[in-house]
Structure formats: structure tokens, C-alpha cells
Design an enzyme around this catalytic site. Structure first.
Site, short mmCIF file in Angstrom:
data_model
loop_
_atom_site.label_atom_id
_atom_site.label_comp_id
_atom_site.label_asym_id
_atom_site.label_seq_id
_atom_site.Cartn_x
_atom_site.Cartn_y
_atom_site.Cartn_z
CG HIS A 9 5.03 38.30 52.37
ND1 HIS A 9 6.24 38.79 51.95
CD2 HIS A 9 4.59 37.51 51.35
CE1 HIS A 9 6.52 38.34 50.74
NE2 HIS A 9 5.52 37.57 50.35
CG ASP B 67 6.36 43.87 61.13
OD1 ASP B 67 5.80 43.38 60.15
OD2 ASP B 67 6.73 45.06 61.19
#
Ligand code: ADQ
Length: 734
Positions: free
Chosen positions: A435, A641
Site C-alpha cells: 500500500h 504517498d
């Protein structure tokens, strides 16, 4: 409750909302004769040390407990009374609180139902009697006043309790009562801490694994570190009566047992199950079991994405319960059934929490994979803990599913999982989804165990990443650090093939498009009224250094400096949700953010306009959607991110006839798919201020054109298609 018989026993019990029902004002939450007698009798028994640990002032407490059988902790730990006189524990000049109290008094006069409580070391603003729809407005104004005060007086902090906001010395917490009572109780003591409020969480967080913690559930659900729960003060008294009965040799009255927050169900036989999802933390299954409204509020995106697949395959989800046990205790595991799937939980040893979770996962992998090498810590012992936890999880997993089951592991916590399972003879397909970003070779190779991790990752059949750049980084690491062959996104190593794929995660767009329930909208409506006609720029993040929150605030200050026409016309609301990991680092982050907010508000704000409102709290989905929709600019500027779901949620929530503008960091994984956002460089303050100005000025036609394309991509590539895509690809590997 075997602890009831233990000697020495220490009991720390809160008053308001715990021993006595939550009343309409703190003064009215007075202990009655029954409570006083019960507590005093219990405290008088040999082997028992009992303290009332309260936020109330010392004289008030003493008026109910004048004798010295009951120990007292007043003002959240600032004062304590043992066998002798009161001691002042807070070493801080309370004089500055006077000016704060004056400003808040003035506010309280304008907001019916609000109440200011002035204690020696703290000031508390109670709003339990303010109408629900008016609370948001009051809090926004109050937090503006409080934040200005905190910027000048960093030794104080704001604490949000149950319908109360309190300013108090940062060094004073109820947790300080825990070692004090442990010492007073004597060697070998076990403690029980009971409370309902966030201030009581400070006690729960520091008690030792041999102790017990009981939260009394109030009307506002929140995460708790407590192990047990009770519903109200009657149940608290029943438990204390039971303690008294057991210890005094009288027949104990029928006991109300605190309910385990994660019920300890023994693992059932599940061989034959054909899908096991494994992630570090489990979804909040207590709410999954709850009624439909609770479900809607609390079920996260990953659960909604995986739910159809888990249901169709009778799947199971394995993860950490969030609890730790002492080294000497057995490590428990269990299964909780929900309507659609089963959740298997495991406890961690304390040393795993330190070495594995805080150490290797959050102190090594998280900063390294986000390319923050200066924040990385390498330690042999945390690497050992990382391996040990994988061994334990693999032991549990192989008892839960058959050898041919499909396994899907999530994120950087589980990089070695396939290796540990193969060693136990697992032959079914195994996939991993990362992730967070996968770093470039020069960064990844800094890790002393980089080769071992790559080697173990290649025991998976499928490795999923968010973006093609992550895939490319992985390939460059594998081909330069291992004797592996790479062709067409398949890595051949040790006679095994591992498929690589970029498969960006999505959201459930409908969750952010539904009209929220009336009970949910009031608070945000209040916030909007407080902003008056200013345009709203909105930031929503977990509090983490990767999210670039300080840089974002500074760039907003630069906007006000370089484009003065926006002064008084635009407000930034930054919502940060507390993050569990690595508490000291996050506390430091929060303090630095609050000081930037204070500086910018002090420099540019005036009586009628507060430039930045910083809200340190979490909102339910309906409220987030409402905030997103009200914002002219979604200000999503992480320094790095993996994906960033807030960007997608913001787009999904917009009104297509009058959408806002997504201002997105070029370093978020989301930037790959969301080219129609205004892309910005979060390291360049002036550039970001210009991009903000451009976003705020953008005309309706351009906004609609960009939003239409962004929304189409958010709808098309959603959480459910992502989960199905991953499982189909994993199936196809075999
Ligand atoms: P995170 O780092 O947690 O996830 P992100 O993708 O932005 O980052 O997800 C955060 C989630 O928390 C969003 O769903 C958001 O709505 C929610 N949230 C944030 N602030 C909140 C608040 N104040 N109240 C309530 N909810 C709040 C990791 C990776 C990301 C990747 C995801 C999914 O770091 O890059 O996108 O996993 O793969």
C-alpha cells in the site's frame, strides 16, 4: 475477573461518567452516599489501595472523601492526596490561564448552555448542554482562542474529552497516577483502571499487561486502549461490590462481568476455507457486528472492497488484535464471526510491539519506503522481531486454512509472509499488495537486509503495487541485487515465477455521494456557519510526516502573503486524524503543526476571520463527504504517498454542477491516474501558493471539465474492481 482476589490490588477509578452517571454539569456529578460508602469500604480492606482519579478540583473531591482510606488524584493528576496532605505534582505557573479564561468567559456568555470551569491548573469548556446543532460553531471559535493561547504557551495542551475541551499543562496526565498507586500498593501489585473519558485513556495506555483496564462506554463511541467494557455507573458499582464481596469473605453478590472488547473465542477448525486475507490490523469488527448505522459509519474502504470476495469464498481475515501481552504470558488468538466473514485475531508480545511494529515496520520500513532515509533506524533486534512475528503469524495461518488456500497479504508489515508459509508446506497461490511506495534502488539498498527481503518477496506468486514506478523500482532492485531474471513483469528466481502488476487501489465512490443522515450534518453545518462566506480550502490526513502538513500550512501562509486579496476571503481547515504508531514522533509533529498554525493565525488573522482552523480529530464518512463537498479546493499535498485515498474521496464527493478543484501533490501515487487535478510540488512553497491561487480562481467551465474526467476515473477504478482484479490475477498465476 481473577484479579479481584489478587493481593496487593490497586484500583484507579474515575468519578464523572464512571462511578456516578454523566450529569448535566460536572458539579452535579456528585458521588451519592452509596458510592462513597462502597468506595470507602473497599479502600479500607487489607491489600487494597484505591484512588479516585478525577478531573475535579481537590477541595471538591475532599468534601466527599475526607478520611484518608481513599487516595485522591485531582485535576487529572496535578494534585494527589496519599495518606498525608495534598501534593502539587504540576510544576507550572498557572497565571497565564487567567487571560485564556477571560476570553473563554466572554465566549460562554454568547453560547447558551456552555459552561466554563476554572480549576487551579486547568480551564475546561463544557458543552454538554449546548444544542447539538450549535456545538460546531462554539468549538470553532473556542479552538481559535485556545490555539492562539497554545501558540504562546507551549507548556499547555488542549484535550478533547466527552463534551468538554480542556486546556491544561501538557505534563499533567492521569497516567501519572498509575506508577504512584503501583508503588503505594506494594511489590507484585496488579492494578485495575476504570474510566469513561479520553483522559482515562492515559491510564489505560500505561498500565502493564498484568493489569486490567475497563472503559465505561459513553454515548460517543471512540477507540479505546481498554481491554474490557461496561455500560454505565451501575455496572461499575456492581463490579466494585463484587471485588468487595470476594475480598471481605462475604458471599459476593451476583457479578456483572465486564465484557471483553475482543471476545476471546478459541480458533475453530477452518481447514477447507479457500481465501485468507492477512493484514497487520484487523478492520474494526466490533462495529461490523453492530447494527446497520454503526456499520455504515465505521467500515473502512479495504473491508468494503474485500467483503464481496470474502463472502463469496467464505473467506477469513487474520490480523493483530491491537493488544499486547507480557513476555511470560501465553500469546492468545481467536476468531470472531461476523455476518459475512470470519476475523481471526492474534495478540502480540510486548517485545514484538516494540521491535516489530514500532521498530522495524514504523521505524525502518515506513520511512525507508517513503524515501525519508534520515528518519530510518536500523537495528538487528527489530529485524529479529520482524522475522519472529512472521513465524508466529504463519503458525497461526497454517492452522486456519488448508495448504492449497489462496492467501492475500497486505502491506509492508508482511513482506516475509510467503517465505514463512512456504517453509510450512503451503502450496496454494499467495499474493502481496504493497500500500506504500516501493523505493528506488539507491534508497532500498541502504537496508542491511534488503537482499533477504527481496528474496523472501519472490516467494509470492503475485506482487501488486499502486503505480508503474513502484513496479519499475522493484524490478531494478531485484535485477541488481539478486541473481533473478526479469521479463515482461515476471521475475524468475530460484525456479519460481513471481508476477508484478501495477493495480492502483480505489474507493467506494457511493460512500461519499450519499446524503448523510441529519444527525451527522449538524456539526459540519456549524463549522460552515463559522467560516461565513470564506472559501474553504480543505486538508484531511492521518497525522504523519509523509503527508506534508507543515509544508502545506506554510504554503497557505505564503498565499496570504503574496496574494493579499485572499485575506479574509479564504480559510484553510486542516483535519488530522490521530495515528497510533510511534507516539513521541507524532506528538512532536502535532506540536510543530500547532505552532505554525498559531504563527500564521497570529500574523494574518483578525477578530472576524481565522485563516487556519486545525482540527485534531476523526470524522465519520458522512461528515467527511460533507466537508469535501463544501471545499472549493481539496488540498492534498503529501511529500510521498503510495496512493492517497483522500484525493479520490474528494473528487467523489463533489457536486458535478459546481465542483471544487483537486490540488494534488505530484508525489502521491494518485497523481498517475489523476492528471486532471492541478498537480503541485509540495517542496516548493511559492509554487504551491501560486497553484493554490490558480485553483481558487478557476472558472466553472474548467472546474467541470476537469471534474468530469476525474470522476469517471474514480468510478471506473474503484475498490471493488481493484480487489477482484487482484484475486483474478492471483488465480491466473497458477
Ligand atoms: P494512509 O496513509 O492511511 O493509507 P490514505 O490513502 O490517504 O492514507 O487514507 C487515509 C484514510 O483515512 C482515508 O480513507 C481518509 O478518509 C481517512 N481519514 C483521514 N483523515 C481522517 C479524519 N480526520 N477522520 C476520518 N477519516 C480520516 C495507506 C497508504 C496510502 C494508500 C492507502 C490505501 O499510505 O498511500 O492510499 O494505504 O492503499
Amino acid at each position: 475477573m481473577a484479579i479481584a482476589r489478587h493481593t496487593p490490588l490497586g484500583i484507579l477509578c474515575d468519578l464523572d461518567g464512571t462511578l456516578v452517571p454523566f450529569a448535566s454539569s460536572p458539579e452535579e456529578a456528585r458521588p451519592d452516599d452509596d458510592a462513597i460508602k462502597l468506595v470507602t469500604n473497599l479502600a479500607s480492606l487489607p491489600g487494597v489501595t484505591l484512588a479516585i482519579v478525577s478531573g475535579r478540583p481537590k477541595d471538591w473531591l475532599e468534601s466527599f472523601f475526607p478520611g484518608d482510606q481513599v487516595f485522591l488524584v485531582a485535576e487529572h493528576g496535578a494534585y494527589r492526596r496519599g495518606a498525608g496532605a495534598w501534593q502539587n505534582v504540576a510544576d507550572l505557573d498557572p497565571a497565564p490561564l487567567g487571560e485564556l479564561a477571560q476570553e473563554l468567559e466572554e465566549l460562554v456568555r454568547r453560547h447558551p448552555g456552555s459552561l466554563l470551569e476554572r480549576k487551579t491548573t486547568t480551564v475546561a469548556l463544557h458543552y454538554r448542554n449546548v444544542k447539538r446543532g450549535r456545538r460546531g460553531e462554539l468549538l470553532i471559535e473556542a479552538f481559535g482562542i485556545i490555539d492562539r493561547f497554545l501558540a504562546k504557551h507551549p507548556a499547555y495542551e488542549r484535550l478533547e474529552g466527552v463534551l468538554v475541551a480542556e486546556v491544561r499543562p501538557a505534563s499533567v496526565k492521569k497516567s501519572s497516577a498509575v506508577p504512584w498507586i503501583r508503588e503505594l500498593a506494594g511489590p507484585g501489585a496488579r492494578l485495575v483502571a476504570i474510566g469513561d473519558d479520553v483522559t482515562d485513556e492515559h491510564m489505560f495506555q500505561v498500565i502493564e499487561p498484568q493489569d486490567e483496564s475497563i472503559v465505561v462506554r459513553t454515548s460517543e463511541p471512540r477507540k479505546t486502549a481498554a481491554r474490557w467494557e461496561l455500560t454505565n455507573s451501575d455496572e461499575v458499582r456492581a463490579v466494585l461490590r463484587y471485588f468487595h464481596g470476594v475480598r471481605s469473605g462475604h458471599t459476593p453478590p451476583p457479578i456483572v462481568l465486564p465484557r471483553a472488547i475482543v471476545p476471546p473465542t478459541p480458533p475453530s477448525s477452518t481447514q477447507g476455507r479457500d481465501l485468507l486475507v492477512i493484514s497487520n490490523r484487523l478492520p474494526d469488527f466490533r462495529h461490523v457486528e453492530g447494527d446497520e448505522i454503526e456499520r455504515k459509519k465505521n467500515v473502512g474502504g479495504l473491508v468494503s472492497a474485500l467483503e464481496p470476495a470474502l463472502r463469496a469464498r467464505g473467506g477469513m481475515w487474520l490480523g493483530w488484535s491491537g493488544r499486547t501481552v507480557a513476555e511470560s504470558e501465553p500469546i492468545e488468538s481467536g476468531i470472531v464471526e461476523s455476518g459475512t466473514a470470519q476475523f481471526a485475531w492474534v495478540d502480540y508480545k510486548e517485545s514484538w510491539y516494540r521491535g516489530y511494529y514500532s521498530g522495524f515496520c514504523n521505524g525502518t520500513l515506513w520511512p525507508l519506503f517513503h524515501s525519508f532515509p534520515s528518519r530510518v533506524a536500523f537495528s538487528d533486534s527489530s529485524w529479529a522481531a520482524f522475522q519472529e512475528v512472521h513465524e508466529h503469524l504463519a503458525d497461526v495461518a497454517s492452522r486456519l486454512v488448508g495448504r492449497r488456500a489462496m492467501l492475500w497479504a497486505h502491506d509492508y508489515h508482511l513482506l516475509l509472509f510467503a517465505r514463512a508459509m512456504r517453509q510450512r508446506g503451503h502450496s496454494g497461490p499467495m499474493g502481496h499488495f504493497l500500500h506504500i511506495p516501493f523505493p528506488a534502488h539507491d534508497i532500498f539498498s541502504m537496508m542491511p537486509w534488503a537482499g533477504q527481503i527481496l528474496d523472501a518477496l519472490l516467494d509470492f506468486d503475485l506482487l501488486g503495487f499502486h503505480t508503474p514506478r513502484d513496479v519499475a523500482n522493484f524490478i531494478s532492485c531485484a535485477s541488481s541485487m539478486l541473481p533473478a531474471k526479469v521479463a515482461d513483469d515476471v521475475v524468475q528466481h530460484r525456479g519460481r515465477s513471481t508476477h508484478l502488476a501495477a493495480m492502483p487501489i480505489g474507493i467506494i465512490p457511493n460512500d461519499f455521494q450519499e446524503v448523510p443522515e441529519p444527525a451527522v450534518v449538524e456539526e459540519i453545518d456549524g463549522l460552515m456557519r463559522a467560516l461565513q462566506s470564506s472559501k474553504l480550502v480543505l486538508g484531511v490526513d492521518r497525522l504523519d510526516y509523509t503527508k506534508g502538513i507543515p509544508e502545506r500550512l506554510i504554503a497557505f501562509g505564503k498565499l496570504l502573503e503574496n496574494f493579499p486579496e485572499w485575506r479574509g476571503k479564504v480559510s484553510l481547515v486542516q483535519v488530522s486524524v490521530p495515528s497510533r504508531a510511534d507516539v513521541p514522533l507524532y506528538a512532536e509533529q502535532r506540536a510543530s503543526i500547532e505552532s505554525i498554525v498559531g504563527r500564521i493565525n497570529g500574523e494574518f488573522g483578525d477578530a472576524a476571520w481565522v485563516p487556519i482552523r486545525y482540527l485534531y480529530r476523526s470524522y465519520v464518512k458522512g461528515q467527511l463527504a460533507q466537508l469535501y463537498r463544501a471545499a472549493s479546493v481539496g488540498y492534498v499535498t503529501p511529500l510521498r504517498d503510495g496512493m492517497n485515498l483522500v484525493a479520490k474521496e474528494y473528487v467523489a464527493a463533489q457536486d458535478p454542477e459546481n465542483p471544487g478543484v483537486l490540488l494534488l501533490s505530484q508525489f502521491a501515487g494518485a497523481a498517475v491516474e489523476m492528471r486532471d487535478a492541478v498537480l503541485t510540488n509540495p517542496y516548493h512553497v511559492e509554487g504551491m501558493a501560486r497553484d493554490l491561487d490558480r485553483s481558487l480562481r478557476m472558472g466553472l467551465d474548467e472546474r467541470k471539465m476537469r471534474h468530469t474526467k476525474l470522476l469517471a476515473s474514480v468510478q471506473r477504478s474503484n475498490a471493488v474492481t481493484w480487489a477482484e482484479g487482484f484475486l483474478d490475477a492471483l488465480n491466473a498465476c497458477r
